[in-house]
Design an enzyme around this catalytic site. Structure first.
Site, mmCIF file in Angstrom:
data_model
loop_
_atom_site.group_PDB
_atom_site.id
_atom_site.type_symbol
_atom_site.label_atom_id
_atom_site.label_comp_id
_atom_site.label_asym_id
_atom_site.label_seq_id
_atom_site.Cartn_x
_atom_site.Cartn_y
_atom_site.Cartn_z
ATOM 1 N N LYS A 19 0.825 -1.200 0.012
ATOM 2 C CA LYS A 19 -0.004 -0.039 -0.195
ATOM 3 C C LYS A 19 0.788 1.318 -0.027
ATOM 4 O O LYS A 19 0.764 2.116 -0.625
ATOM 5 C CB LYS A 19 -0.902 -0.015 1.139
ATOM 6 C CG LYS A 19 -1.838 1.070 1.412
ATOM 7 C CD LYS A 19 -2.954 0.619 2.283
ATOM 8 C CE LYS A 19 -2.653 0.852 3.781
ATOM 9 N NZ LYS A 19 -2.716 2.313 4.070
ATOM 10 N N SER A 20 1.936 1.403 1.006
ATOM 11 C CA SER A 20 2.683 2.613 0.934
ATOM 12 C C SER A 20 3.436 2.780 -0.342
ATOM 13 O O SER A 20 3.446 3.895 -0.802
ATOM 14 C CB SER A 20 3.610 2.364 2.169
ATOM 15 O OG SER A 20 3.187 2.492 3.393
ATOM 16 N N ARG A 24 2.929 5.734 -3.350
ATOM 17 C CA ARG A 24 4.125 6.685 -4.024
ATOM 18 C C ARG A 24 4.421 6.347 -5.315
ATOM 19 O O ARG A 24 4.732 7.346 -5.825
ATOM 20 C CB ARG A 24 5.404 6.330 -3.115
ATOM 21 C CG ARG A 24 5.232 6.891 -1.638
ATOM 22 C CD ARG A 24 6.041 5.942 -0.724
ATOM 23 N NE ARG A 24 6.134 6.513 0.656
ATOM 24 C CZ ARG A 24 5.255 6.296 1.546
ATOM 25 N NH1 ARG A 24 3.988 5.673 1.416
ATOM 26 N NH2 ARG A 24 5.195 7.042 2.804
ATOM 27 N N GLY A 91 -5.149 8.116 4.965
ATOM 28 C CA GLY A 91 -4.033 9.434 5.692
ATOM 29 C C GLY A 91 -2.972 9.402 4.755
ATOM 30 O O GLY A 91 -2.572 10.564 4.497
ATOM 31 N N ARG A 119 -8.257 12.938 12.367
ATOM 32 C CA ARG A 119 -6.862 12.577 12.491
ATOM 33 C C ARG A 119 -6.152 13.959 12.475
ATOM 34 O O ARG A 119 -6.307 14.727 11.798
ATOM 35 C CB ARG A 119 -6.307 11.550 11.218
ATOM 36 C CG ARG A 119 -7.087 10.246 11.685
ATOM 37 C CD ARG A 119 -6.793 9.135 10.673
ATOM 38 N NE ARG A 119 -5.265 8.917 10.682
ATOM 39 C CZ ARG A 119 -4.751 7.859 9.978
ATOM 40 N NH1 ARG A 119 -5.226 7.481 8.952
ATOM 41 N NH2 ARG A 119 -3.478 7.487 10.151
ATOM 42 N N GLN A 165 4.701 9.638 6.683
ATOM 43 C CA GLN A 165 3.703 10.363 5.940
ATOM 44 C C GLN A 165 4.127 11.776 5.991
ATOM 45 O O GLN A 165 4.038 12.548 4.773
ATOM 46 C CB GLN A 165 2.237 10.334 6.503
ATOM 47 C CG GLN A 165 1.792 8.885 6.291
ATOM 48 C CD GLN A 165 0.235 8.678 6.722
ATOM 49 O OE1 GLN A 165 -0.141 9.612 7.278
ATOM 50 N NE2 GLN A 165 -0.130 7.339 6.483
ATOM 51 N N ASP A 333 2.427 -0.824 12.155
ATOM 52 C CA ASP A 333 1.275 -1.266 11.374
ATOM 53 C C ASP A 333 0.509 -2.664 11.894
ATOM 54 O O ASP A 333 -0.445 -3.268 11.548
ATOM 55 C CB ASP A 333 0.980 -0.987 9.846
ATOM 56 C CG ASP A 333 0.833 0.466 9.262
ATOM 57 O OD1 ASP A 333 0.455 1.242 10.311
ATOM 58 O OD2 ASP A 333 1.488 0.774 8.246
ATOM 59 N N ARG A 364 -6.415 2.466 18.139
ATOM 60 C CA ARG A 364 -6.258 0.906 17.971
ATOM 61 C C ARG A 364 -5.744 0.319 19.269
ATOM 62 O O ARG A 364 -6.030 -0.716 19.535
ATOM 63 C CB ARG A 364 -4.875 0.790 17.074
ATOM 64 C CG ARG A 364 -5.449 0.888 15.316
ATOM 65 C CD ARG A 364 -4.268 0.634 14.466
ATOM 66 N NE ARG A 364 -5.039 0.432 12.979
ATOM 67 C CZ ARG A 364 -4.283 0.708 11.921
ATOM 68 N NH1 ARG A 364 -2.925 0.833 11.992
ATOM 69 N NH2 ARG A 364 -5.023 0.720 10.757
ATOM 70 N N ARG A 405 -7.246 -2.831 9.848
ATOM 71 C CA ARG A 405 -6.233 -3.896 10.381
ATOM 72 C C ARG A 405 -6.707 -4.393 11.776
ATOM 73 O O ARG A 405 -6.505 -5.601 11.981
ATOM 74 C CB ARG A 405 -4.991 -2.955 10.779
ATOM 75 C CG ARG A 405 -4.277 -2.537 9.511
ATOM 76 C CD ARG A 405 -2.699 -2.125 9.688
ATOM 77 N NE ARG A 405 -2.353 -1.516 8.589
ATOM 78 C CZ ARG A 405 -1.813 -1.800 7.450
ATOM 79 N NH1 ARG A 405 -1.988 -3.035 6.987
ATOM 80 N NH2 ARG A 405 -1.469 -1.009 6.330
HETATM 81 C C1 S3P Z 1 2.566 5.194 6.008
HETATM 82 C C2 S3P Z 1 3.107 5.316 7.207
HETATM 83 C C3 S3P Z 1 2.710 5.298 8.389
HETATM 84 C C4 S3P Z 1 1.593 4.244 8.713
HETATM 85 C C5 S3P Z 1 0.607 4.275 7.461
HETATM 86 C C6 S3P Z 1 1.410 4.136 6.015
HETATM 87 C C7 S3P Z 1 3.078 5.480 4.642
HETATM 88 O O1 S3P Z 1 1.978 6.283 9.056
HETATM 89 O O2 S3P Z 1 1.231 3.782 9.725
HETATM 90 O O3 S3P Z 1 -0.330 2.905 7.528
HETATM 91 O O4 S3P Z 1 2.732 5.035 3.895
HETATM 92 O O5 S3P Z 1 3.835 6.458 4.762
HETATM 93 P P1 S3P Z 1 2.872 7.556 9.780
HETATM 94 O O6 S3P Z 1 3.584 8.183 8.673
HETATM 95 O O7 S3P Z 1 1.785 8.442 10.342
HETATM 96 O O8 S3P Z 1 3.406 6.911 10.902
#
Ligand code: S3P
Length: 445
Positions: A19-20, A24, A91, A119, A165, A333, A364, A405
């Site tokens: 996902k991350s 990107r 987010g 958030r 993030q 996560d 969580r 999750r």
């Molecule tokens: C993510 C960073 C994390 C993670 C989220 C995905 C990302 O959050 O918990 O599920 O893709 O950069 P934070 O940057 O708020 O820690």
């Protein structure tokens, strides 16, 4: 969703893209010059939100199953969206796009679902404002009005929390800023392994696409700081991308196979970026048998196959059952599924320093504690974590709290329980992993 206890797990599985990395890949290929084919793009709703927002910003995107074709518009070639950009539950979409939009020559509104609107966004509003962006957000929450400024200044920004993030948001804004942007992580005491304390997919992909970017560890009075330096005049050249499978999705099955006797599963092409593999180290230290096979590099990311077996003598090598401190950001996560793991190991598990979990898709810590108690587990709640003892779980009716999750972690707990478990609103698993329940039923016996 109703889930029955299982005897063991068997099978070879391919999981959807990380996902991350997918977020990107979509954003950076939109900012690049040229066309990109992205393979194994994440199938969840979160990454679909990123694609929808990019399309609303004038980017041409075609999708054929998990392959995506993106026509890059360049770093400032986006068009003003006719409507507010809906980031759904994601987010990452909101925080990363805020960085992109801060430097455009038009205004945007970024918003999302009820959970996302609660958030904290001050963590991005502050650095972006320092760069010269004008962002308005009531109580520092979405909806966020981003008044674009095409003459952003670069900054040196010290992150107050280890957040990928926030770091990525600043770097993306830095791509359109004058001069060199510098982002510094909170200090860490140990940098021997040179592993940043938040995931570095943005840095690796920027480098892959030709940006002038550098990562260093700098010694300061308070410890070592991970430093990222990015030149604002960096050019991004489109290059096809292959997304590894998501280790955070894999973690659910890894825990299940590590705990249920006679289990053996193979997870193929899993992303093994060192900022993400702490979960494997933790599970191994507590007795899980996880082998990495055929490790290789693909598009600047480490990938491998994972063989997970239930060990005959499932015994821990650790002297303490407390996990806290610097490692937390690297397993953030995976903590919901680690809580379930804690119910299955001799001395249980205590998580500390994880207050960030309270501002994720749900609180969580509260969700984990409430659901574990419903399943008869012995658990104590702390402001920054919890302690769960080895417990005989019993089936129960649980709430997902609308959090993917939580839904998936407790579906795994259900495999270990006595009797049936019902998870209300389990559909939210599709935010990151729509295939979760189908794969779970294929590999559990
Ligand atoms: C993510 C960073 C994390 C993670 C989220 C995905 C990302 O959050 O918990 O599920 O893709 O950069 P934070 O940057 O708020 O820690």
């Amino acid at each position: 969703m109703k889930i029955q206890p299982a005897k063991f797990l068997r099978g070879k599985i391919n999981l959807p893209g990380d996902k991350s990395i997918s977020h990107r890949a979509a954003i950076l290929s939109a900012m690049a010059e040229g066309e990109t084919r992205i393979e194994n793009f994440a199938t969840g709703a979160d990454c679909a939100s990123t694609l929808d927002c990019l399309q609303s910003l004038g980017v041409e995107i075609k999708r054929k199953n998990s392959t995506i074709f993106v026509k890059g518009v360049g770093k400032t070639g986006f068009q003003k969206s006719k409507t507010a950009l809906d980031c759904g539950n994601s987010g990452t979409t909101l925080r990363l796009l805020a960085g992109v939009l801060a430097g455009q020559n038009f205004d945007s509104v970024l918003t999302g679902d009820e959970s996302l609107q609660k958030r904290p966004m001050r963590r991005i509003v502050e650095p972006l404002t320092e760069m010269g962006a004008n962002i308005q957000a009531e109580n520092n929450c979405a909806p966020l009005a981003v008044y674009g400024n095409n003459s952003l200044e670069s900054v040196t920004y010290q992150l107050p929390v280890a957040s990928a993030q926030v770091k990525s948001c600043i770097l993306l804004a830095g791509l359109n800023a004058k001069g060199k942007t510098e982002v510094r992580s909170p200090p860490i005491t140990n940098c021997e392994l040179r592993i940043p304390n938040s995931r570095n997919h943005t840095e690796l992909m920027l480098q892959y696409l030709g940006a002038a970017i550098e990562e260093n560890f700098v010694e300061t009075e308070n410890g070592f700081v991970h430093q990222v330096l990015l030149e604002g005049d960096s050019k991004l050249t489109a290059k096809n991308l292959q997304i590894p499978s998501d280790i955070s999705s894999a973690a659910f099955f890894i825990v299940a196979a590590a705990c249920l006797k006679n289990s053996e599963i193979v997870l193929q092409n899993v992303g093994l970026n060192p900022t993400r593999t702490a979960i494997i180290e933790v599970l191994r230290a507590f007795g899980a048998e996880i082998d990495v096979l055929h490790q290789r590099e693909i598009c600047n990311e480490t990938v491998g196959n994972l063989l997970v077996r239930r060990r005959e003598n499932f015994a821990s090598e650790v002297t303490s059952n407390i996990i806290g401190g610097e490692i937390i950001a690297n397993i953030i996560d995976e903590i919901p599924i680690l809580a379930i793991f804690g119910t299955q190991i001799e001395n249980g598990l205590e998580i500390r320093g994880a207050q960030e979990l309270r501002v994720k898709e749900s609180d969580r810590i509260a969700a984990i504690v409430e659901n574990l108690r419903k399943m008869n587990a012995d658990v104590e709640e702390f402001p920054d974590g919890f302690l769960v003892k080895k417990s005989n779980l019993k089936g129960a009716t649980l709430d997902s709290f609308g959090d993917h999750r939580i839904a998936m972690a407790f579906s795994i707990a259900a495999l270990f329980a006595m009797g049936e478990t019902e998870i209300i609103n389990a559909d939210c698993a599709s935010v990151s992993f729509p295939e979760f329940f189908q794969i779970l039923s294929q590999i559990t016996k």
